[in-house]
Design an enzyme around this catalytic site. Structure first.
Site, short mmCIF file in Angstrom:
data_model
loop_
_atom_site.label_atom_id
_atom_site.label_comp_id
_atom_site.label_asym_id
_atom_site.label_seq_id
_atom_site.Cartn_x
_atom_site.Cartn_y
_atom_site.Cartn_z
N ASP A 1 0.89 -1.15 -0.13
CA ASP A 1 -0.08 -0.05 -0.15
C ASP A 1 1.00 1.32 0.02
OD1 ASP A 1 -2.70 1.37 2.22
OD2 ASP A 1 -2.42 1.29 0.16
N LYS B 1 3.15 3.31 -5.68
CA LYS B 1 2.30 2.27 -6.57
C LYS B 1 3.31 1.90 -7.73
CE LYS B 1 -0.81 3.39 -4.24
NZ LYS B 1 -0.82 2.68 -2.75
N ASP C 1 -3.17 -3.00 -2.42
CA ASP C 1 -4.29 -1.95 -2.60
C ASP C 1 -4.06 -1.10 -3.97
OD1 ASP C 1 -5.22 0.88 -0.54
OD2 ASP C 1 -6.44 -0.56 -1.71
N ASN C 2 -5.23 -0.53 -4.31
CA ASN C 2 -5.06 0.41 -5.27
C ASN C 2 -4.64 0.02 -6.62
OD1 ASN C 2 -3.76 2.00 -2.64
ND2 ASN C 2 -5.54 2.48 -3.46
N GLU D 1 -11.39 4.34 -1.28
CA GLU D 1 -11.83 4.49 -0.07
C GLU D 1 -12.89 5.81 0.02
OE1 GLU D 1 -8.74 3.90 -0.87
OE2 GLU D 1 -7.25 5.17 -0.17
O1 LIG Z 1 -0.27 7.01 -2.79
C1 LIG Z 1 -0.86 6.18 -1.99
N1 LIG Z 1 -0.23 5.41 -1.10
C2 LIG Z 1 1.01 5.68 -0.85
C3 LIG Z 1 1.49 6.91 -0.18
C4 LIG Z 1 3.08 7.44 0.09
C5 LIG Z 1 3.58 6.17 0.44
C6 LIG Z 1 5.04 6.10 0.77
N2 LIG Z 1 6.05 5.25 1.64
C7 LIG Z 1 5.28 4.36 2.49
C8 LIG Z 1 6.17 3.29 3.01
C9 LIG Z 1 7.08 3.49 1.85
C10 LIG Z 1 8.32 2.60 1.90
N3 LIG Z 1 8.96 2.69 0.89
C11 LIG Z 1 8.73 3.77 -0.19
C12 LIG Z 1 7.67 4.48 0.00
C13 LIG Z 1 6.75 4.63 1.03
C14 LIG Z 1 -2.38 6.36 -2.00
C15 LIG Z 1 -3.24 7.08 -2.91
C16 LIG Z 1 -4.37 7.14 -3.06
C17 LIG Z 1 -5.21 8.05 -4.02
C18 LIG Z 1 -4.81 9.44 -3.81
C19 LIG Z 1 -5.24 10.53 -4.43
C20 LIG Z 1 -6.55 10.04 -5.37
F1 LIG Z 1 -7.18 11.06 -6.07
C21 LIG Z 1 -6.82 8.60 -5.67
C22 LIG Z 1 -6.18 7.61 -4.61
C23 LIG Z 1 -5.33 6.28 -2.55
C24 LIG Z 1 -4.47 5.09 -1.82
O2 LIG Z 1 -5.20 3.92 -1.33
C25 LIG Z 1 -2.95 5.04 -1.67
O3 LIG Z 1 -2.53 4.30 -0.77
MG LIG Z 2 -4.01 2.53 -0.52
#
Ligand SMILES: O=C(NCCCCCn1ccc2cnccc21)c1cc(-c2ccc(F)cc2)cc(O)c1O
Ligand SMILES: [Mg+2]
Length: 214
Positions: free
Chosen positions: A141, A144, A169-170, A199
């Site tokens: 998660d 991506k 997820d996603n 979500e």
């Molecule tokens: O970007 C998403 N998640 C990732 C966030 C950053 C992770 C950073 N990070 C954390 C641990 C880690 C370890 N290594 C490297 C990097 C690491 C996300 C986005 C949306 C979304 C957003 C806007 C929209 F308009 C529609 C959907 C919905 C989701 O459910 C999501 O999960």
């Molecule tokens: Mg997610």
């Protein structure tokens, strides 16, 4: 100074959830996200699919990539059998700080090891640093575009065993096209798509569950 959305989410947990009650923490976050401010937790609809996979796998060792505020961490940990553990990775220190407090409020600190850093740096170190053998369940998660390289990295580091489950997820929104292409066509995985919604919205999204065949 201006608070952040994760800090306002934490305040909602402190004000509306019962300390030591994980379900009330999950409910408080979902209410905050529906009534006040959208946030990228897996949410209640996809969260129920996550719950069913966790209870089916009944994992002893879980890896979560992408803690954010700890919502899915709490959902998973609250269903783990005694002595089972979850290692969760969060890149953003501010989010990690909020997640630690939400996890503590839920009373699940014993089951959860939160690591701050990136998956690319930490996946190769998990065995030596934490005495991990293999993971029974991995929940993806995080960024991506890291789902595919990190899956290959986990294979190379011997962190997956025959029967390990990956839950991503996603896979539709924001989308993980390269990951889906690889995992659905690889003879080393058996995959299944669980259609759902992004979500707290009516936008299509879903979870991809894949079994590593060894
Ligand atoms: O970007 C998403 N998640 C990732 C966030 C950053 C992770 C950073 N990070 C954390 C641990 C880690 C370890 N290594 C490297 C990097 C690491 C996300 C986005 C949306 C979304 C957003 C806007 C929209 F308009 C529609 C959907 C919905 C989701 O459910 C999501 O999960
Ligand atoms: Mg997610």
């Amino acid at each position: 100074t201006q608070s952040t959305r994760p800090q306002r989410m934490l305040a909602a947990v402190h004000n509306n959830a019962t300390r030591g009650d994980p379900r009330s923490v999950v409910k408080a976050i979902d209410q905050f996200c529906r009534q006040k401010e959208w946030a990228m937790n897996i949410g209640d609809e996809k969260g129920c699919i996550l719950d069913s996979v966790v209870s089916e796998v009944n994992p002893a060792m879980v890896l979560e990539l992408g803690t954010y505020c700890g919502y899915s961490t709490v959902r998973i940990a609250s269903q783990l059998p005694p002595h089972a553990k979850i290692i969760t990775l969060e890149f953003n220190p501010q989010n990690a700080a909020v997640a630690r407090q939400i996890i503590a409020w839920a009373g699940l600190g014993e089951k959860i090891k939160l690591i701050e850093g990136s998956s690319g740096d930490w996946i190769p170190k998990l065995k030596e640093q934490f005495g991990v053998d293999t993971f029974d369940l991995v929940f993806l998660d995080h960024w991506k575009d890291r789902y595919l390289p990190d899956t290959k990295l986990m294979e190379e580091c011997g962190l997956l065993r025959k029967g390990s489950i990956l839950l991503a997820d996603n896979v539709i929104c924001p989308g993980t096209p390269e990951y889906l292409e690889y995992i659905r066509n690889s003879p080393r995985y058996k995959s299944q798509y669980f259609k759902s919604h992004l979500e707290y919205t009516r936008v299509e999204d879903g979870l991809e569950k894949s079994i590593f065949l060894g």
